[in-house]
Design an enzyme around this catalytic site. Structure first.
Site, PDB file in Angstrom:
ATOM      1  N   TRP A 283      41.100  82.477  79.024  1.00  0.00           N
ATOM      2  CA  TRP A 283      40.230  82.729  77.875  1.00  0.00           C
ATOM      3  C   TRP A 283      40.048  84.232  77.733  1.00  0.00           C
ATOM      4  O   TRP A 283      39.505  84.877  78.627  1.00  0.00           O
ATOM      5  CB  TRP A 283      38.870  82.049  78.066  1.00  0.00           C
ATOM      6  CG  TRP A 283      37.920  82.349  76.951  1.00  0.00           C
ATOM      7  CD1 TRP A 283      38.090  82.047  75.633  1.00  0.00           C
ATOM      8  CD2 TRP A 283      36.667  83.032  77.039  1.00  0.00           C
ATOM      9  NE1 TRP A 283      37.026  82.499  74.890  1.00  0.00           N
ATOM     10  CE2 TRP A 283      36.136  83.101  75.725  1.00  0.00           C
ATOM     11  CE3 TRP A 283      35.943  83.587  78.098  1.00  0.00           C
ATOM     12  CZ2 TRP A 283      34.915  83.713  75.446  1.00  0.00           C
ATOM     13  CZ3 TRP A 283      34.726  84.187  77.821  1.00  0.00           C
ATOM     14  CH2 TRP A 283      34.225  84.245  76.509  1.00  0.00           C
TER      15      TRP A 283
ATOM     16  N   TRP B 289      45.939  96.454  79.731  1.00  0.00           N
ATOM     17  CA  TRP B 289      46.966  96.570  78.682  1.00  0.00           C
ATOM     18  C   TRP B 289      47.277  98.038  78.529  1.00  0.00           C
ATOM     19  O   TRP B 289      46.361  98.874  78.523  1.00  0.00           O
ATOM     20  CB  TRP B 289      46.442  95.977  77.371  1.00  0.00           C
ATOM     21  CG  TRP B 289      46.109  94.532  77.507  1.00  0.00           C
ATOM     22  CD1 TRP B 289      44.871  93.983  77.654  1.00  0.00           C
ATOM     23  CD2 TRP B 289      47.035  93.441  77.529  1.00  0.00           C
ATOM     24  NE1 TRP B 289      44.986  92.612  77.754  1.00  0.00           N
ATOM     25  CE2 TRP B 289      46.292  92.254  77.680  1.00  0.00           C
ATOM     26  CE3 TRP B 289      48.430  93.336  77.434  1.00  0.00           C
ATOM     27  CZ2 TRP B 289      46.887  90.981  77.753  1.00  0.00           C
ATOM     28  CZ3 TRP B 289      49.016  92.083  77.496  1.00  0.00           C
ATOM     29  CH2 TRP B 289      48.245  90.925  77.647  1.00  0.00           C
TER      30      TRP B 289
ATOM     31  N   ASP C 179      41.597  98.252  79.048  1.00  0.00           N
ATOM     32  CA  ASP C 179      41.974  99.249  78.042  1.00  0.00           C
ATOM     33  C   ASP C 179      40.788  99.595  77.146  1.00  0.00           C
ATOM     34  O   ASP C 179      40.916 100.420  76.245  1.00  0.00           O
ATOM     35  CB  ASP C 179      43.194  98.805  77.213  1.00  0.00           C
ATOM     36  CG  ASP C 179      42.972  97.488  76.483  1.00  0.00           C
ATOM     37  OD1 ASP C 179      42.110  96.687  76.914  1.00  0.00           O
ATOM     38  OD2 ASP C 179      43.662  97.256  75.478  1.00  0.00           O
TER      39      ASP C 179
ATOM     40  N   GLU D  81      48.684  85.514  69.668  1.00  0.00           N
ATOM     41  CA  GLU D  81      48.839  86.360  68.472  1.00  0.00           C
ATOM     42  C   GLU D  81      50.140  86.164  67.694  1.00  0.00           C
ATOM     43  O   GLU D  81      50.673  87.110  67.126  1.00  0.00           O
ATOM     44  CB  GLU D  81      48.720  87.843  68.886  1.00  0.00           C
ATOM     45  CG  GLU D  81      47.360  88.172  69.462  1.00  0.00           C
ATOM     46  CD  GLU D  81      47.229  89.636  69.884  1.00  0.00           C
ATOM     47  OE1 GLU D  81      46.108  90.171  69.814  1.00  0.00           O
ATOM     48  OE2 GLU D  81      48.231  90.237  70.320  1.00  0.00           O
TER      49      GLU D  81
HETATM   50  C1  TNX Z   1      45.543  91.623  72.788  1.00  0.00           C
HETATM   51  S1  TNX Z   1      45.198  89.786  75.206  1.00  0.00           S
HETATM   52  C2  TNX Z   1      46.744  91.235  73.348  1.00  0.00           C
HETATM   53  C3  TNX Z   1      47.633  92.262  73.929  1.00  0.00           C
HETATM   54  C4  TNX Z   1      47.131  93.663  73.652  1.00  0.00           C
HETATM   55  C5  TNX Z   1      45.635  93.681  73.916  1.00  0.00           C
HETATM   56  C6  TNX Z   1      45.040  95.057  73.793  1.00  0.00           C
HETATM   57  C7  TNX Z   1      46.373  89.190  74.499  1.00  0.00           C
HETATM   58  C8  TNX Z   1      46.633  87.859  74.892  1.00  0.00           C
HETATM   59  N1  TNX Z   1      47.062  89.930  73.579  1.00  0.00           N
HETATM   60  O1  TNX Z   1      48.951  92.096  73.425  1.00  0.00           O
HETATM   61  O2  TNX Z   1      47.797  94.526  74.499  1.00  0.00           O
HETATM   62  O3  TNX Z   1      44.996  92.822  73.004  1.00  0.00           O
HETATM   63  O4  TNX Z   1      43.680  95.044  74.171  1.00  0.00           O
END
Ligand code: TNX
Length: 524
Positions: free
Chosen positions: A367, A445, A397, A299
């Site tokens: 993944w 999470w 979550d 992200e």
């Molecule tokens: C995505 S999973 C994220 C986390 C968040 C999560 C919440 C991932 C690699 N990054 O930073 O906590 O969604 O569902």
């Protein structure tokens, strides 16, 4: 055997319908009932055939003596044998119970340990009476993981140890520790004290919450605790995004940004950034013996807006002849992959790293984007080894019941049944690449998990289904039978004071109170 079990189920009704004997979870690969009962009574004799088996036999004797409050004498002895020559695969074991003797056998230490855990579960469920049986067991997957995010909220040492105990009882073997993200940095790094004096302050709901983190001594203690239970701990140091807690402590290596995304990324071009990362990795590597280090990689585009305007970053893109900011992100990931490899470790990253062109020898992929099946396929086609951890159904979550308010949804939610059925619905997709699928993992999470009660509620009982999907070979897996056995394991959770969601009686276990109750986060 299945037929026999259904008869028992019909006769006895819904709650605790099966003989405790047959309720072992995760379900073993092969299990056959025999005649008679072994009684674990006062001062039961437990012995090993030397080395690790001796140590384990002492641990087992202690557990049994603590567990049982009976005056009846034992009906026989318990023997633990580690036999490398038997050539059983790693983690496999046999457990044979007759009225006179219990024999636990394995070629590996982990297998003998799992035999012990299986036996302890049977003793607990049968309250000291274990029906004769023969179990031959080995896991479906080598990677049976659970991830805990302690950056968004911090839960602390005792909770982590309790979860490690439960994971071991479920024969799970990887604890992925998400220790860094936006709100807090949670691990002492001696060379960079501000990571904890400043970076550990705050959590998702309260930016001023007192600093909460693990000292290096705590980490060593927890790593050793996990190792005794055959659980590998993998730390995650998320980069170049999700790095807010680091970059607000050391703004000189921050990628800038404004408002909500200020300091979200590392500065991707400065040499000081890579020096910092290298020094932190050295301390992590000294603390965690695992062959893997997780570097995140997810992200980045959320919060790298300043990369598009920062003159130094723009000049760097030109000098390195990178096409754009996305290629800069990939450059960053490749550089860190080389760094991790030069330190003798294998990097793990979220599935974004597949686009970065990191060598599949140097990295494993998790993944997670369930809506991008093509990313899984791309990883497999490019030769990566993959751990399956898709948001649906493996994100803890996400809510687990239709009326629950707090937690995520994304075209549905994550009930325990979907976890039990996993990964069967995807098997067509990875047909021919089975060897590259290392296993699966449940990710908790904690943005919307502010305390231990909600943590338990979101984790259990779904973690038990994760263990079933990760351990139980497909020929022995039966999700309706799994649900019938579940009440026995719930009793064990009761004994530990865990506030779990009861899928058989949802009204009896309402959602715990949460700061997010008026602001449910739905959908992706
Ligand atoms: C995505 S999973 C994220 C986390 C968040 C999560 C919440 C991932 C690699 N990054 O930073 O906590 O969604 O569902």
């Amino acid at each position: 055997m299945k037929k026999k079990l259904s008869v028992i189920v019909c006769l006895c009704g819904f709650v605790l319908p099966l003989l405790a004997q047959f309720s072992l979870l995760p379900t073993p690969a092969h299990m056959q009932g025999g005649k008679g009962v072994f009684i674990v009574g006062q001062n039961v004799r437990v012995c090993g055939n030397g080395g690790y088996a001796d140590n384990l036999s002492k641990a087992l004797a202690d557990t049994l003596n603590r567990l049982l409050d009976v005056s009846a004498p034992s009906s026989g002895m318990i023997v633990l044998e580690q036999d490398e020559k038997a050539g059983m695969p790693d983690e496999a074991y046999t457990l044979v119970v007759t009225p006179e003797q219990v024999t636990l056998r394995s070629s590996s230490e982990s297998g003998l340990y799992y035999a012990k855990e299986a036996f302890v579960q049977l003793v607990r469920m049968g309250k000291g009476r274990v029906h004769a049986c023969r179990i031959e067991d080995a896991p479906r997957y080598g990677w049976r993981g659970f991830m805990l995010d302690e950056s968004r909220h911090f839960f602390g040492k005792e909770k982590v140890k309790q979860y490690l105990d439960i994971m071991a009882s479920l024969r799970m073997n990887v604890f992925h520790w998400h220790l860094t993200d936006e709100p807090g940095w949670r691990i002492e790094i001696k060379r960079y004290p501000k990571l904890t004096t400043e970076g550990a302050v705050g959590n998702w709901h309260d930016p001023k919450a007192p600093a909460a983190y693990y000292t290096q001594e705590d980490i060593r203690e927890i790593v050793a605790y996990a190792a005794e239970r055959h659980i590998m701990i993998i730390p995650e140091f998320d980069m170049p995004g999700h790095a807010t807690a680091v970059c607000r402590s050391y703004p000189e290596i921050s990628g800038g940004g404004e408002g909500k995304w200020k300091h979200f990324t590392f500065h991707p071009c400065k040499e000081e950034t890579f020096e910092f990362i290298s020094n932190v990795l050295d301390e992590l590597i000294a603390l965690f013996p695992s062959p893997y280090i997780h570097i995140g990689g997810d992200e980045v585009h959320f919060g790298n807006q300043s990369w598009y305007t920062d003159p130094e970053i723009q000049q760097f893109i030109k000098d390195k002849e990178l096409a754009n900011e996305v290629e800069l992100e990939h450059y960053f990931i490749r550089r860190v992959a080389d760094m991790v490899a030069s330190k003798g470790k294998t990097m793990i990253g979220w599935d974004e790293i597949v686009d970065a062109g990191v060598s599949p020898e140097k990295s494993l992929v998790m993944w997670w984007r369930h809506d991008r099946k093509y990313q899984l396929l791309k990883a497999l086609e490019n030769g990566y080894r993959v751990i399956l951890t898709p948001r649906r159904p493996l994100y803890a979550d996400f809510v687990q019941y239709g009326t629950h308010k707090v937690g995520r949804m994304w075209g549905g939610y994550n009930p325990i049944e979907d976890i039990c059925r996993f990964p069967e619905p995807l098997m067509n997709l990875f047909q021919g690449y089975e060897e590259q699928i290392l296993g699966l993992q449940f990710n908790l999470w904690s943005e919307r998990v502010a305390d231990a009660k909600r943590l338990d509620f979101m984790t259990f009982p779904r973690l038990i289904a994760v263990a079933e999907s990760a351990w139980t070979p497909i020929h022995a897996k039966d999700c309706s039978l799994f649900m019938q056995k579940l009440p026995y394991y719930l009793q064990l959770l009761d004994a530990k004071g865990i506030y779990y969601f009861n899928p058989f009686n949802p009204d009896a276990t309402p959602e715990p109170d949460s700061p997010d109750k008026d602001d449910p986060l739905k959908n992706g």
